[in-house]
Design an enzyme around this catalytic site. Structure first.
Site, PDB file in Angstrom:
ATOM      1  CG  HIS B 154      -1.984  -1.035   1.214  1.00 42.28           C
ATOM      2  ND1 HIS B 154      -2.861  -1.218   0.166  1.00 42.28           N
ATOM      3  CD2 HIS B 154      -2.317  -1.982   2.146  1.00 42.28           C
ATOM      4  CE1 HIS B 154      -3.676  -2.220   0.450  1.00 42.28           C
ATOM      5  NE2 HIS B 154      -3.361  -2.713   1.631  1.00 42.28           N
ATOM      6  CG  ASP B 189      -2.899  -8.354   0.720  1.00 35.84           C
ATOM      7  OD1 ASP B 189      -2.195  -8.709   1.681  1.00 35.84           O
ATOM      8  OD2 ASP B 189      -3.923  -7.645   0.853  1.00 35.84           O
ATOM      9  CG  HIS B 191      -6.751  -5.276   1.619  1.00 34.18           C
ATOM     10  ND1 HIS B 191      -6.238  -6.155   2.560  1.00 34.18           N
ATOM     11  CD2 HIS B 191      -7.959  -4.886   2.079  1.00 34.18           C
ATOM     12  CE1 HIS B 191      -7.120  -6.280   3.552  1.00 34.18           C
ATOM     13  NE2 HIS B 191      -8.166  -5.530   3.289  1.00 34.18           N
ATOM     14  CG  ASP B 278      -5.135 -10.022   3.360  1.00 36.94           C
ATOM     15  OD1 ASP B 278      -4.766 -10.589   2.319  1.00 36.94           O
ATOM     16  OD2 ASP B 278      -4.910  -8.819   3.604  1.00 36.94           O
TER      17      ASP B 278
HETATM   18 ZN   LIG Z   1      -4.303  -7.111   2.709  1.00 37.49          ZN
END
Ligand SMILES: [Zn+2]
Ligand SMILES: [Zn+2]
Lengths: 333, 333
Positions: B154, B189, B191, B278
């Protein structure tokens, strides 16, 4: 001078705001209104101009978001007021986002401006108050005061922040422009009026001048630096005069004269003043050192410009002195 | 496969994060590391590659900010960890800001990623861990695993967010590119890897593919939509495959095949995988439904691409299953 006010503005009552890493009581509370009303005498209730003048400044998806945000927050199972936790730093664009947290991030730039149950109604009547005061000036009053709350100058066309949701000064400026006036906005709140600046930044038809604390040290940080002068058709149409913390009237006065000279050069025939009393020496979140009588001197200098003038209430958080400071300013017109 | 790890990464320990309007315990805690280490067996300590490969991705002012932020926060009289409250929504640009709160806003996009006393050191050794694992692949290992923490995907070139400060995958990709490799990054991931995407968005020499939860409903919201394909020289060099909440292996597998096909079309000769666990069914902050054996199947498909592969650890918050999920993935190579 007529003073316009609508008590539906008091219905906006967030409990807390994110500030310097913690949640603290909301500084922009409705006790500010009560303090000002007690000092300024009888007020005139604004008439309802509807949503059209709001939509002339704020895009419909943003307005729809504001209206729905608190209900969406509660529908997501949340307590308290709607507030974001993520914001785009780069590549911001219009997106059809589904989650309330995503929308809150898309449409705001801080964590200090939650949307409470009464926020939309209060912001709506804040805008109507400004429009009614403008109406007085457009129809012959020399000056008029709009006791607006929540304030507006940090709200951009499509973003909220700094206790602001709808930009009442910009909404009035847009309406005055549509009525054929050549408008200048003078922002004398302690904080830079970043929302107002952004709304007119690329336009040549509205001049924006702001005297404020240096954004290197003071909110809103990312706007209001001296090199921001407008762009495109608006190049030269923005004037930022940042001043250091500790500034008092002696250093403030020449900046005011500079702003008024630029407004005269622009050839404005109507002036909108975003007035904040947070330049006051005892303001709890600000760091200039103006005293109550300085506001009368400030107003006299502005009045000497000889322009029909509509005054919009912005910030000011020293509640015990707020009424006196506002009345000192109004008495100078 | 060698597994690289440095325990200085555990020194990063923020207490809380802002999430859905409230401060909650920090989900990206160092217990994640312990859980993974217990499952994956002996690890190799990375060597120190210095700051040069970090500065090849992250501009010096951002790195200087990261190093100083916690000290500046304490110097401002604050308790706890450094976290912002205001972020620029528009007109973001390099500014010489003085106040720690201003700098935090300029360099971050959320309130979920505080800077604690040990953050810089941990992020530094996270990057070194990735560089050492890359070194293994560059010198002949078929695959290598970098047990990185904090995660990185991120973090953009000059912003932090989403528990990430330095983008280890991007730092490794840049170093591999400098070593003459044609690099693709595959981000699996839950996200979207917005930071990695932004770093390479306008470049044609590194391909980025991401399979993730639809950003209409899931963090990071403002990036990762299917129409983001890169720009300029990077047009077509970004592939986003958002999937709805509830996605399990049956729907995940074809997206993985699509990403791998695009990577083959690009002609990559080295693959970096940003691996987050995740996507697991019981992850407390995520909503896909992968099961532990699916990670072995995922790894086998990736390994079948036949590319030297460096795996960087990203997210994964179901700590009780985290070790098993990571080992299931690594066992597929
Ligand atoms: Zn994540
Ligand atoms: Zn203010």
């Amino acid at each position: 001078m007529r003073r316009f006010f609508d008590d539906r503005q008091a219905g906006h009552a967030p409990a807390v705001e994110l500030h310097n890493g913690a949640f603290v009581p909301y500084a922009e509370h409705s006790g500010r209104l009560a303090a000002i009303r007690a000092a300024i005498g009888p007020t005139v209730t604004p008439r309802d101009h509807g949503e059209a003048p709001i939509l002339a400044v704020h895009p419909e998806p943003y307005v729809a978001f504001l209206k729905r945000a608190h209900a969406d927050w509660r529908a997501a199972g949340r307590e308290g007021d709607a507030a974001g936790y993520a914001w785009p730093v780069a590549r911001r664009r219009a997106l059809d986002l589904a989650r309330i947290d995503a929308k809150l991030g898309l449409y705001s730039y801080d964590g200090s401006t939650p949307i409470a149950e009464g926020t939309w109604d209060a912001a709506y009547w804040s805008a109507q108050t400004a429009l009614s005061a403008l109406g007085a000036v457009l129809t012959g009053d020399t000056a008029a005061f709009a006791l607006c709350r929540p304030p507006g100058h940090h709200a951009g066309a499509d973003y909220l922040g700094g206790y602001c949701y709808l930009n009442s000064a910009a909404i009035a400026a847009e309406a005055a422009t549509a009525a054929g006036r050549r408008v200048a906005i003078l922002d004398v709140d302690y904080h830079h009026g970043n929302g107002t600046q952004d709304i007119f930044y690329a336009r040549g038809d509205v001049f924006f001048a702001s005297i404020h604390a240096d954004p290197r040290t003071d909110y809103p940080f990312f706007w209001g630096h001296a090199d921001e002068r407008g762009e495109g058709a608006g190049r030269g149409g923005t004037l930022n005069l940042p001043l250091p913390q500790g500034t008092g009237w002696t250093a403030y006065e020449p900046a005011l004269d500079q702003a008024l000279a630029a407004i005269a050069d622009f050839g404005a025939d109507l002036l909108i003043v975003s007035y904040g009393a947070d330049t006051y020496a005892d303001d709890p979140i600000s760091f200039f050192t103006l005293q109550t009588p300085n506001y009368t001197a400030m107003a006299r200098r502005i009045a000497a410009a000889g322009l029909p003038t509509m005054i919009v209430m912005e910030g000011g958080y020293a509640v015990e002195a707020l009424g006196a400071n506002v009345e000192a300013f109004l008495s100078g017109f």
